[in-house]
Design a protein around this motif. Structure first.
Motif, PDB file in Angstrom:
ATOM      1  N   MET A   1       2.774  -1.253   3.825  1.00  0.00           N
ATOM      2  CA  MET A   1       3.701  -0.670   2.858  1.00  0.00           C
ATOM      3  C   MET A   1       5.104  -1.279   2.980  1.00  0.00           C
ATOM      4  SD  MET A   1       1.965   1.317   0.992  1.00  0.00           S
ATOM      5  CE  MET A   1       3.323   2.103   0.140  1.00  0.00           C
ATOM      6  N   GLN A   2       5.515  -1.568   4.226  1.00  0.00           N
ATOM      7  CA  GLN A   2       6.823  -2.187   4.417  1.00  0.00           C
ATOM      8  C   GLN A   2       6.868  -3.567   3.755  1.00  0.00           C
ATOM      9  OE1 GLN A   2       7.811  -3.159   8.458  1.00  0.00           O
ATOM     10  NE2 GLN A   2       9.986  -3.378   8.033  1.00  0.00           N
ATOM     11  N   ARG A   3       5.815  -4.344   3.929  1.00  0.00           N
ATOM     12  CA  ARG A   3       5.768  -5.683   3.334  1.00  0.00           C
ATOM     13  C   ARG A   3       5.768  -5.603   1.814  1.00  0.00           C
ATOM     14  NH1 ARG A   3       1.172  -8.633   7.184  1.00  0.00           N
ATOM     15  NH2 ARG A   3       2.305  -8.371   9.158  1.00  0.00           N
ATOM     16  N   LEU A   4       5.028  -4.647   1.257  1.00  0.00           N
ATOM     17  CA  LEU A   4       5.008  -4.483  -0.191  1.00  0.00           C
ATOM     18  C   LEU A   4       6.386  -4.055  -0.710  1.00  0.00           C
ATOM     19  CD1 LEU A   4       1.583  -2.683  -0.748  1.00  0.00           C
ATOM     20  CD2 LEU A   4       2.160  -5.064  -1.258  1.00  0.00           C
ATOM     21  N   ALA A   5       7.069  -3.211   0.055  1.00  0.00           N
ATOM     22  CA  ALA A   5       8.406  -2.768  -0.351  1.00  0.00           C
ATOM     23  C   ALA A   5       9.387  -3.938  -0.357  1.00  0.00           C
ATOM     24  CB  ALA A   5       8.891  -1.658   0.584  1.00  0.00           C
ATOM     25  N   VAL A   6       9.300  -4.789   0.664  1.00  0.00           N
ATOM     26  CA  VAL A   6      10.175  -5.965   0.717  1.00  0.00           C
ATOM     27  C   VAL A   6       9.862  -6.895  -0.452  1.00  0.00           C
ATOM     28  CG1 VAL A   6      10.736  -8.042   2.045  1.00  0.00           C
ATOM     29  CG2 VAL A   6      10.527  -5.840   3.205  1.00  0.00           C
ATOM     30  N   ALA A   7       8.592  -7.119  -0.726  1.00  0.00           N
ATOM     31  CA  ALA A   7       8.205  -7.983  -1.844  1.00  0.00           C
ATOM     32  C   ALA A   7       8.763  -7.455  -3.164  1.00  0.00           C
ATOM     33  CB  ALA A   7       6.682  -8.090  -1.918  1.00  0.00           C
ATOM     34  N   LEU A   8       8.661  -6.149  -3.373  1.00  0.00           N
ATOM     35  CA  LEU A   8       9.190  -5.548  -4.594  1.00  0.00           C
ATOM     36  C   LEU A   8      10.703  -5.722  -4.673  1.00  0.00           C
ATOM     37  CD1 LEU A   8       8.829  -3.851  -7.152  1.00  0.00           C
ATOM     38  CD2 LEU A   8       8.997  -1.797  -5.707  1.00  0.00           C
ATOM     39  N   ALA A   9      11.391  -5.510  -3.551  1.00  0.00           N
ATOM     40  CA  ALA A   9      12.851  -5.655  -3.533  1.00  0.00           C
ATOM     41  C   ALA A   9      13.284  -7.082  -3.850  1.00  0.00           C
ATOM     42  CB  ALA A   9      13.392  -5.234  -2.165  1.00  0.00           C
ATOM     43  N   LEU A  10      12.572  -8.066  -3.311  1.00  0.00           N
ATOM     44  CA  LEU A  10      12.926  -9.464  -3.577  1.00  0.00           C
ATOM     45  C   LEU A  10      12.718  -9.801  -5.049  1.00  0.00           C
ATOM     46  CD1 LEU A  10      11.413 -11.238  -0.431  1.00  0.00           C
ATOM     47  CD2 LEU A  10      13.733 -10.378  -0.789  1.00  0.00           C
TER      48      LEU A  10
END
Length: 412
Positions: free
Chosen positions: A1-10
């Motif tokens: 979930m953390q990786r998906l959140a970072v991807a969305l933010a970028l």
């Protein structure tokens, strides 16, 4: 979930820039906006997670499918408004890749890349403006700089030749590239900002390119404009003061262990120059040079070769005089070299301080060269301009030399 959140933010970060860039377009007429780029990055992240389970080939197929969708959208966009730019299309593909990278755990790389991409996208007007200002000879100079650094430097032998085995072709040419790079940075700072922006820009960045050239230019302008002597004296002092951090940069590259000893006197001399500027300009309302100061392109092959030859001569002279006359001989070479150039003697002495001479001897030699060069600038102004400008520059130069001498003794 953390990786998906970072991807969305970028993706949202890149989307904000693209959305702002195309903010004038009506809803539905933009190829991609804030939401779309966020979804693109999240799409890449999800396909990367699926690829971890079913094989990397799945991610390649997904990227090709998405690329086809982007290409189709670009073709329709071109037919509609005849806009052949592919920046948004490429940004979309990059966003998909960044989302995939983030999902695979390379969060720092993905974040840094996204920031760089967003910055490049946002700097379009400035980059185009700088490119319009670039002259053909300057473009060729960039190519020559890359030629001597990227192509020529790696193939040079990295071993000693000549008397005392002191001439290392790789090290000598690396120092030539270093000096050319520093001067290049100062020159382009002047070209980008414009010398009419004021004495601060011209003095500071002109000092990186060539403090002597700025001194000559301001001295001539001072002779032509007697009412602006104080203004041009401040410009000379700014350029002369910039010489000292330039020398510190050279020492840090060649011999970082010498920095603690040499920093105090050089920074003290710099402070004298810089503090004199607001004192001179206090109460002055006219802050712009009357004419632009012209600084020649600091990088051409012939001047670079000349500096290389000068550096070889100074290296041989410093080692020879040290062998024959000891420290006094080294001091004499430093004084003679400082009349015209401080870079060569600074680099040469910093190399010797690695294992041939004590840090105190190296510090005093560099301070001697800097002091002689500082006084030489005062002589140049006095010879060309005279008057109030010469008195202001020479007084500051003498005070800086005294401060440098005292601090160099304290640093021993």
């Amino acid at each position: 979930m953390q990786r998906l959140a970072v991807a969305l933010a970028l993706g949202l970060l890149i989307g904000i820039e693209r959305g702002w860039h195309e903010r004038a377009s009506a809803e539905g007429q933009r190829v991609a906006g804030v939401r779309t780029f966020g979804l693109i990055s999240l799409l890449g992240a999800l396909w990367a997670l699926l690829a971890d389970e079913f094989g990397e080939l799945l991610l390649a197929v997904a990227f090709l499918a998405f690329a086809g969708l982007v290409i189709a959208g670009h073709i329709l966009d071109v037919r509609h408004d005849r806009d052949y730019g592919i920046t948004t299309a490429v940004a979309s593909l990059l966003t998909f890749a960044l989302g995939a990278i983030a999902a695979q755990g390379y969060l720092n790389i993905a974040a840094a890349s996204a920031v760089v991409v967003t910055t490049l996208l946002g700097l379009k007007p400035q980059l185009h403006h700088w490119l319009e200002q670039l002259e053909q000879r300057e473009l060729y100079a960039i190519f020559k700089m890359l030629l001597i650094s990227v192509v020529l430097l790696p193939v040079l032998p990295n071993e000693g030749f000549g008397p005392w085995q002191i001439l290392n072709p790789y090290e000598i040419w690396w120092l030539v590239v270093l000096i050319a790079g520093i001067s290049f940075a100062g020159y382009f700072a002047i070209r980008i900002a414009g010398s009419r922006r004021g004495i601060v820009i011209t003095g500071l960045f002109g000092g990186l390119a060539s403090s002597t050239a700025v001194t000559l230019s301001f001295a001539r302008l001072g002779r032509q404009n007697p009412d602006s002597h104080t203004l041009f004296a401040a410009g000379v002092l700014l350029a002369a003061g910039t010489m000292f951090p330039r020398m510190l940069l050279e020492v840090s590259v060649v011999n970082r262990t010498l920095l603690p000893a040499i920093s105090l006197p050089l920074l003290g001399m710099m402070a004298v120059h810089y503090l004199a500027v607001p004192l001179l300009l206090f109460g002055k309302t006219h802050q712009e040079p009357i004419h632009p100061v012209t600084i020649r392109n600091p990088f051409e092959l012939l001047p670079a070769l000349k500096f290389g030859l000068l550096l070889i001569v100074v290296i041989l002279a410093t080692e020879g005089f040290r062998q024959w006359f000891g420290q006094r001989g080294l001091y004499a070479v430093a004084a003679m070299s400082g009349i015209t150039d401080v870079d060569a003697i600074t680099l040469s002495v910093a190399r010797l301080a690695r294992n041939e001479i004590a840090d105190t001897v190296a510090t005093q030699s560099i301070v001697i060269a800097a002091s002689v060069n500082t006084l030489a600038k005062g002589v140049i102004v006095a010879f060309i301009c005279c008057g109030n400008m010469a008195w202001q520059v020479m007084t500051t130069a003498i005070l800086a030399v005294v401060v440098g001498a005292v601090l160099s003794l304290l640093a021993v």
